[in-house]
Design an enzyme around this catalytic site. Sequence first.
Site, PDB file in Angstrom:
ATOM      1  N   ASN A  75       0.875  -1.173   0.000  1.00 38.53           N
ATOM      2  CA  ASN A  75       0.000   0.000   0.000  1.00 38.53           C
ATOM      3  C   ASN A  75       0.916   1.228   0.000  1.00 38.53           C
ATOM      4  OD1 ASN A  75      -1.779   2.052   0.477  1.00 38.53           O
ATOM      5  ND2 ASN A  75      -2.397   1.364   2.535  1.00 38.53           N
TER       6      ASN A  75
ATOM      7  N   LYS B 124       0.090   4.256  -0.221  1.00 32.96           N
ATOM      8  CA  LYS B 124      -0.567   5.441   0.362  1.00 32.96           C
ATOM      9  C   LYS B 124      -0.370   6.631  -0.585  1.00 32.96           C
ATOM     10  CE  LYS B 124      -0.165   3.278   4.833  1.00 32.96           C
ATOM     11  NZ  LYS B 124      -0.061   3.382   6.276  1.00 32.96           N
TER      12      LYS B 124
ATOM     13  N   HIS C 267      -9.417   0.924   5.185  1.00 32.33           N
ATOM     14  CA  HIS C 267      -8.140   1.198   5.860  1.00 32.33           C
ATOM     15  C   HIS C 267      -8.397   2.173   7.004  1.00 32.33           C
ATOM     16  CE1 HIS C 267      -4.064   2.519   6.638  1.00 32.33           C
ATOM     17  NE2 HIS C 267      -3.654   1.444   5.997  1.00 32.33           N
TER      18      HIS C 267
ATOM     19  N   GLU D 179      -6.837   4.650   8.000  1.00 33.10           N
ATOM     20  CA  GLU D 179      -6.655   6.068   7.650  1.00 33.10           C
ATOM     21  C   GLU D 179      -7.921   6.623   6.998  1.00 33.10           C
ATOM     22  OE1 GLU D 179      -2.976   5.580   5.503  1.00 33.10           O
ATOM     23  OE2 GLU D 179      -1.995   5.048   7.388  1.00 33.10           O
TER      24      GLU D 179
ATOM     25  N   GLU E 151      -5.060  -4.908  10.669  1.00 33.78           N
ATOM     26  CA  GLU E 151      -4.111  -3.804  10.818  1.00 33.78           C
ATOM     27  C   GLU E 151      -4.442  -3.032  12.095  1.00 33.78           C
ATOM     28  OE1 GLU E 151      -1.979  -2.717   6.902  1.00 33.78           O
ATOM     29  OE2 GLU E 151      -3.538  -1.263   7.331  1.00 33.78           O
TER      30      GLU E 151
ATOM     31  N   GLY F  97       2.553   2.531  10.948  1.00 39.12           N
ATOM     32  CA  GLY F  97       3.487   3.642  10.816  1.00 39.12           C
ATOM     33  C   GLY F  97       4.148   4.069  12.121  1.00 39.12           C
TER      34      GLY F  97
ATOM     35  N   SER G  87       3.678  -1.760  10.565  1.00 44.67           N
ATOM     36  CA  SER G  87       5.115  -1.717  10.868  1.00 44.67           C
ATOM     37  C   SER G  87       5.853  -3.008  10.511  1.00 44.67           C
ATOM     38  CB  SER G  87       5.352  -1.338  12.333  1.00 44.67           C
ATOM     39  OG  SER G  87       4.905  -0.011  12.561  1.00 44.67           O
TER      40      SER G  87
HETATM   41  P1  13P Z   1       3.201   0.667   7.741  1.00 43.36           P
HETATM   42  O1  13P Z   1       3.751  -0.620   7.187  1.00 43.36           O
HETATM   43  O2  13P Z   1       3.881   1.882   7.227  1.00 43.36           O
HETATM   44  O3  13P Z   1       3.054   0.593   9.229  1.00 43.36           O
HETATM   45  O4  13P Z   1       1.702   0.779   7.161  1.00 43.36           O
HETATM   46  C1  13P Z   1       0.870  -0.302   7.248  1.00 43.36           C
HETATM   47  C2  13P Z   1      -0.344  -0.002   6.475  1.00 43.36           C
HETATM   48  O5  13P Z   1      -1.132   0.845   6.847  1.00 43.36           O
HETATM   49  C3  13P Z   1      -0.571  -0.749   5.234  1.00 43.36           C
HETATM   50  O6  13P Z   1      -1.859  -0.572   4.765  1.00 43.36           O
END
Ligand code: 13P
Length: 249
Positions: free
Chosen positions: A8, A10, A93, A95, A165, A171, A211
Site C-alpha cells: 500500500n 498510500k 483502511h 486512515e 491492521e 506507521g 510496521s
Molecule cells: P506501515 O507498514 O507503514 O506501518 O503501514 C501499514 C499499512 O497501513 C498498510 O496498509
Amino acid sequence: MKKLIVANFKMNQNIEEAKAYFTKFVSLFNGERADVIICPPYISLPLASFFTRGSKIKLGAQNVSDEEQGAFTGEISADMIKAVGGEYVIIGHSERRNKFKESDKLINKKIKTSLKNGLKCILCVGESGLDKNAGKTGEVIRKQLEEDLKGLYENELESVIIAYEPIWAIGTGNNATVKDVEFVAKIIRKVILENFSEKASRDIQLLYGGSLNEKNYQALLSATGIDGGLFGGVSLKVDAFLNIANSVK
Ligand code: 13P
C-alpha cells in the site's frame, strides 16, 4: 502455499518515481515465493498496468467510490479501476475510517459495489490502542467484520481478503507480536464461521499489516492463521520490498 504480499503506497510516489519503481520491481521479482499485489495511487495505475503486463504482479487501488457512476466530483469508480488494470481495492483502511470518517455502513456499500463490478476487496480491520488496552480487541474486530460484510453471499466472500491492521501498529514502528496476530486471526476466522461457514472460515485469506519490515516479516507472516502481509512504508523502498517478496517463507 505461497504467501500473499501486498503493498500500500498510500499518498506517495509521483508518476516518474512510479516508473522507476515498477521498471525495477518487474525485472527483479522472481514470483517463486509470493503472490504480489501493488496498490499505488490511482493516478499511477495505468502506468503500473503497462509495466506489469505479462508479469505475475497484480494491481489494486487504495480506495473506491461506493457509487457506480454519476455526479460525484473527485470520486473514482470500481469500473474505472478495472479498466486501467486494477483487480483489487483496499477498503476500510484505518486512515480512511479515521481521517475521512468512513463508517462501517459506507465500507459495506463500497465492498458491495466493488464486488458487483468485479473488483476483489482487501478489507482492513483493526482496533485502536485504547481499545486494545481496554481488552476490547475482539469486540471491535467482530463489530467491524459483521457490519462491513453484512448481506454478502458466501460465494462473494471468495473475492474478499481480510487484513488485520491494528491502528497502534500502523506507521509507528511498534508492530504487533505473533501472539497478538494469532489471537486476532482466530477471532476473524470464528466470526466468519459464525456468519458464513466452516469452509469460508478456513479458506479466507488473512493478512497482517502494521510496521512490517525486513527484520520482522518472516516471523509475523508465519503466524498461525496468517496468509500474508500488507506493507506500508517499507513497500516504498524497492530493494527492501523486492527482498521481502523474493524471499518470504
Ligand atoms: P506501515 O507498514 O507503514 O506501518 O503501514 C501499514 C499499512 O497501513 C498498510 O496498509
